[in-house]
Design a protein around this motif. Structure first.
Motif, PDB file in Angstrom:
ATOM      1  N   ASP A 360       0.937 -51.762  21.938  1.00 53.96           N
ATOM      2  CA  ASP A 360       0.962 -53.507  21.908  1.00 53.96           C
ATOM      3  C   ASP A 360       2.221 -54.023  21.494  1.00 53.96           C
ATOM      4  O   ASP A 360       2.682 -55.038  21.923  1.00 53.96           O
ATOM      5  CB  ASP A 360      -0.312 -54.058  21.941  1.00 53.96           C
ATOM      6  N   GLU A 361       2.627 -53.888  20.103  1.00 49.22           N
ATOM      7  CA  GLU A 361       3.877 -53.956  18.906  1.00 49.22           C
ATOM      8  C   GLU A 361       5.408 -53.525  20.408  1.00 49.22           C
ATOM      9  O   GLU A 361       5.565 -54.730  20.455  1.00 49.22           O
ATOM     10  CB  GLU A 361       3.463 -53.717  18.101  1.00 49.22           C
ATOM     11  N   ALA A 362       5.251 -52.695  20.474  1.00 52.02           N
ATOM     12  CA  ALA A 362       6.203 -51.941  21.320  1.00 52.02           C
ATOM     13  C   ALA A 362       6.760 -53.236  22.595  1.00 52.02           C
ATOM     14  O   ALA A 362       7.766 -53.894  22.529  1.00 52.02           O
ATOM     15  CB  ALA A 362       6.185 -50.924  21.770  1.00 52.02           C
ATOM     16  N   ARG A 363       5.590 -53.168  23.461  1.00 51.44           N
ATOM     17  CA  ARG A 363       6.473 -54.284  24.192  1.00 51.44           C
ATOM     18  C   ARG A 363       5.740 -55.975  23.792  1.00 51.44           C
ATOM     19  O   ARG A 363       6.599 -56.018  24.677  1.00 51.44           O
ATOM     20  CB  ARG A 363       4.418 -53.566  25.293  1.00 51.44           C
ATOM     21  N   ALA A 364       5.498 -55.867  22.599  1.00 50.29           N
ATOM     22  CA  ALA A 364       5.657 -57.128  22.681  1.00 50.29           C
ATOM     23  C   ALA A 364       7.147 -57.921  22.242  1.00 50.29           C
ATOM     24  O   ALA A 364       7.655 -58.645  22.562  1.00 50.29           O
ATOM     25  CB  ALA A 364       5.308 -58.085  20.979  1.00 50.29           C
ATOM     26  N   VAL A 365       7.895 -56.365  21.638  1.00 49.15           N
ATOM     27  CA  VAL A 365       9.386 -56.531  20.742  1.00 49.15           C
ATOM     28  C   VAL A 365      10.393 -56.581  22.402  1.00 49.15           C
ATOM     29  O   VAL A 365      11.225 -57.261  22.136  1.00 49.15           O
ATOM     30  CB  VAL A 365       9.500 -55.086  20.169  1.00 49.15           C
ATOM     31  N   ALA A 366       9.607 -55.463  23.569  1.00 50.50           N
ATOM     32  CA  ALA A 366      10.453 -55.975  24.552  1.00 50.50           C
ATOM     33  C   ALA A 366      10.298 -57.817  25.508  1.00 50.50           C
ATOM     34  O   ALA A 366      11.655 -57.704  26.027  1.00 50.50           O
ATOM     35  CB  ALA A 366       9.271 -55.004  25.233  1.00 50.50           C
ATOM     36  N   ALA A 367       9.241 -57.281  25.374  1.00 45.90           N
ATOM     37  CA  ALA A 367       8.681 -59.213  25.858  1.00 45.90           C
ATOM     38  C   ALA A 367      10.102 -60.024  25.341  1.00 45.90           C
ATOM     39  O   ALA A 367      11.053 -60.660  25.966  1.00 45.90           O
ATOM     40  CB  ALA A 367       7.488 -60.016  25.267  1.00 45.90           C
ATOM     41  N   ARG A 368       9.157 -60.421  23.557  1.00 45.56           N
ATOM     42  CA  ARG A 368      10.742 -61.242  22.515  1.00 45.56           C
ATOM     43  C   ARG A 368      12.312 -61.077  23.588  1.00 45.56           C
ATOM     44  O   ARG A 368      12.659 -61.666  23.543  1.00 45.56           O
ATOM     45  CB  ARG A 368      10.141 -61.070  21.743  1.00 45.56           C
ATOM     46  N   ALA A 369      12.932 -59.380  22.865  1.00 42.90           N
ATOM     47  CA  ALA A 369      13.824 -59.271  23.234  1.00 42.90           C
ATOM     48  C   ALA A 369      14.204 -60.020  24.824  1.00 42.90           C
ATOM     49  O   ALA A 369      15.277 -60.211  24.401  1.00 42.90           O
ATOM     50  CB  ALA A 369      14.240 -57.854  22.985  1.00 42.90           C
ATOM     51  N   TRP A 370      13.447 -59.800  25.344  1.00 43.65           N
ATOM     52  CA  TRP A 370      13.734 -60.319  27.038  1.00 43.65           C
ATOM     53  C   TRP A 370      13.932 -61.610  26.868  1.00 43.65           C
ATOM     54  O   TRP A 370      14.807 -62.285  27.840  1.00 43.65           O
ATOM     55  CB  TRP A 370      13.102 -59.289  27.809  1.00 43.65           C
ATOM     56  N   GLN A 371      13.678 -62.653  27.009  1.00 45.55           N
ATOM     57  CA  GLN A 371      13.090 -63.327  26.630  1.00 45.55           C
ATOM     58  C   GLN A 371      14.311 -64.384  25.534  1.00 45.55           C
ATOM     59  O   GLN A 371      14.459 -65.463  26.172  1.00 45.55           O
ATOM     60  CB  GLN A 371      11.600 -64.123  26.314  1.00 45.55           C
ATOM     61  N   ASP A 372      14.795 -63.423  24.499  1.00 43.29           N
ATOM     62  CA  ASP A 372      15.704 -64.285  24.144  1.00 43.29           C
ATOM     63  C   ASP A 372      17.118 -63.439  24.964  1.00 43.29           C
ATOM     64  O   ASP A 372      18.240 -64.287  23.783  1.00 43.29           O
ATOM     65  CB  ASP A 372      15.977 -63.233  22.590  1.00 43.29           C
TER      66      ASP A 372
END
Length: 601
Positions: A360-372
């Motif tokens: 879940d946290e790996a996917r959260a990193v992907a989401a945050r980095a993409w939004q940034d």
């Protein structure tokens, strides 16, 4: 911004506008009607007609092509028109079409740009049908551009203009937007006293950690206080379903955890968090405790639990037992397992799975980095099965978003760390180029090694000790400017600057519990068990959230948009009956942790 009529003036002008529909308003020009014929026939008529009539026919043809999902032809027709030479009404119509085309191509920013044409200052002078069409386009563009609050505001403004199915659909769309906002967004909205403020207040009530029965009571009180609000007169369907769920209260829970073996420590933290949440709630739910340490026959356990009137089993924690449950066709009692089935296969409908999954946290990193705005990544994860799972989860989510994972390294022995980072960033290639140039010139060349430039950030899954070595090594290897996004595993729970200076600049996701989310339960638990302030706090938070989830599983199942703002994250139900966590973000600055603003997921 689109000029729009406020609800009261709209109602007063409705009759006048309807009387003027189809007629030319002074200086505005006409809107295209709905002429009969195919798109080709309309274009043929336009080629033979007078200039003013030809414009209307081409606009009608572009509109028809869009309705038939022929995006290319619709765009070609619009491209033939010089929008600056059109009358204001036609400019608004054409710009709205451009916005709808951009949305159909998943380009919300282009849609918003099209809706900023100066002609929209006169939108309020057009028939209601065009007003609502243009403003709905703007609402859809804002939603697609990850601006749900602005999209909700737009839909609230146009709600009085709609009737029948359109009004009902807009009503539910407003609820979907406001109920999807984070608690931070709901809490930060300024109280304006208008309809939108009422929607936000209602969404905050529905997002509270109360039981469904308590929520229904509070929603009823809100309705009594705001009887004229649209949502008070007609509750959204999700809240109607919540009333039905609240009518079936949960009264008996069996908590199934090991008291012996390697999982006894984590199980104790889970049990303490669960029971602390229960005692704090003041609920009369009966909880029976069961030991899974030596449990081999789950069928016998379920028979006994069923005979005792248990309505929900919380546990087990052991992966083998969760795997056994996953292989059943059905379970006699709904069960919230406190771990995940390793195979990933869907289990019976009665099985829910909840845990602190690193994936879940790996996917959260992907989401945050993409939004940034990041698009190209390199990854560093531990060697072994755990690191492989985390990397696979990140890669799958990141590439599904359109990102590129350029390279990855598995970190194991610290002595190889400098070489691994050099390989990851191709520093040796830079040094080799300098050496070749020196040999060609026959004299020494002063050249600073340069890292590869096709990398936007580093995805890091590492322990605190590993992270304290990796971040300085990145700087030593000429990559100190490279953003690092990490999972929670680098955070020990300590906020001691002397320990964490080497982590400066790293962004990481973490549970609200360890980021110090103000919560009476957290304060009580940490006061009683000081270890809960450290990394064990994640398990206490999970135990508390398991208790809060228990009466709301039916709500999450029936209403997929529902969320629970827990102490282990914002919890929702994913396919396969898996509880997934959305986590807040923090960043190290001067060795201390600072919470970041919530990014839209």
């Amino acid at each position: 911004m689109i000029a729009r009529l406020r609800p009261l003036p709209v109602l007063c002008l409705a009759a006048l506008l309807s009387a003027c529909a189809g007629k030319q308003t002074a200086g505005l020009g006409e809107l295209p009607g709905q002429p009969q014929g195919s798109t080709a026939q309309l274009l043929q008529q336009a080629a033979q007609g007078k200039p003013e009539q030809a414009i209307l026919l081409r606009l009608a043809a572009a509109d028809q092509a869009l309705a038939q999902r022929d995006l290319a032809q619709s765009q070609q027709i619009l491209d033939l028109l010089n929008i600056d030479e059109l009358k204001p009404a036609q400019q608004i119509f054409a710009s709205t079409l451009q916005a709808e085309l951009a949305l159909a191509r998943n380009k919300p920013k282009a849609a918003l740009q099209a809706l900023q044409h100066p002609s929209f200052a006169r939108l309020g002078e057009l028939p209601l049908s065009q007003q609502t069409r243009s403003q709905l386009a703007r609402a859809n563009a804002l939603q697609a551009d990850q601006q749900p609050l602005a999209a909700a505001r737009e839909r609230v403004f146009i709600a009085p203009l709609l009737e029948g199915q359109a009004a009902a659909g807009n009503h539910e769309a407003i609820w979907a937007l406001v109920s999807g906002l984070s608690s931070t967004q709901l809490g930060s909205a300024e109280p304006t006293g208008d309809d939108l403020a009422g929607w936000l207040e209602l969404a905050a009530l529905a997002r509270s950690n109360a039981t469904p029965a308590q929520q229904v009571t509070r929603i009823g009180e809100w309705q009594a206080q705001h009887p004229q609000h649209p949502a008070a007169r007609q509750l959204p369907q999700a809240l109607v379903a919540l009333q039905e769920i609240a009518a079936r209260p949960l009264t008996r829970i069996a908590l199934l955890l090991p008291s012996q073996g390697p999982l006894a420590g984590p199980a104790q933290a889970l049990r303490d968090g669960f029971l602390a949440a229960h005692y704090q709630s003041g609920s009369e739910v009966h909880i029976s405790l069961h030991d899974s340490s030596n449990l081999t026959n789950l069928n016998d356990f379920y028979r006994q639990a069923q005979a005792a009137g248990v309505q929900l089993v919380v546990g087990p924690l052991e992966k083998p037992l969760v795997g056994q449950l996953s292989q059943q066709e059905q379970l006699p009692i709904p069960t919230l397992a406190l771990n995940y089935n390793e195979s990933g296969a869907e289990g019976p409908a009665q099985l829910f799975q909840f845990g602190l999954a690193a994936e879940d946290e790996a996917r959260a990193v992907a989401a945050r980095a993409w939004q940034d705005g990041q698009r190209r990544a390199v990854a560093m994860v531990p060697s072994g099965a755990w690191g492989n799972r985390v990397l696979a989860a990140f890669r799958q989510d990141w590439e599904a978003r359109g990102g590129s994972l350029i390279a990855a390294e598995h970190v194991d022995q610290p002595v190889r760390l400098a070489q691994q980072i050099a390989d990851l960033l191709q520093l040796r290639a830079s040094e080799a180029r300098a050496k070749r140039l020196s040999e060609t010139l026959g004299s020494p060349v002063e050249a600073q090694p340069a890292r590869r430039q096709d990398v936007d950030f580093v995805f890091l899954a590492a322990t605190p000790a590993q992270a304290r070595q990796i971040k300085p090594t990145l700087a030593f290897q000429y990559a100190g400017d490279l953003p690092v996004y990490a999972t929670s595993h680098l955070f020990s729970g300590s906020n001691d600057p002397s320990e964490n200076l080497d982590l400066d600049g790293i962004r990481f996701c973490e549970t609200p519990w360890l980021l110090g989310e103000p919560d009476p339960l957290r304060e009580q638990v940490v006061g009683q068990w000081p270890a809960a302030a450290g990394s064990l706090g994640r398990l206490y938070a999970m135990g508390a959230d398991a208790y809060r989830l228990a009466p709301r599983l039916g709500q999450l199942q029936t209403l997929p948009s529902s969320r629970l703002d827990g102490l282990s994250g914002s919890l929702s139900l994913a396919p396969g009956q898996r509880i997934v966590r959305s986590l807040p973000w923090a960043e190290y600055r001067n060795g201390q942790v600072y919470r970041l603003e919530t990014a839209t997921q």
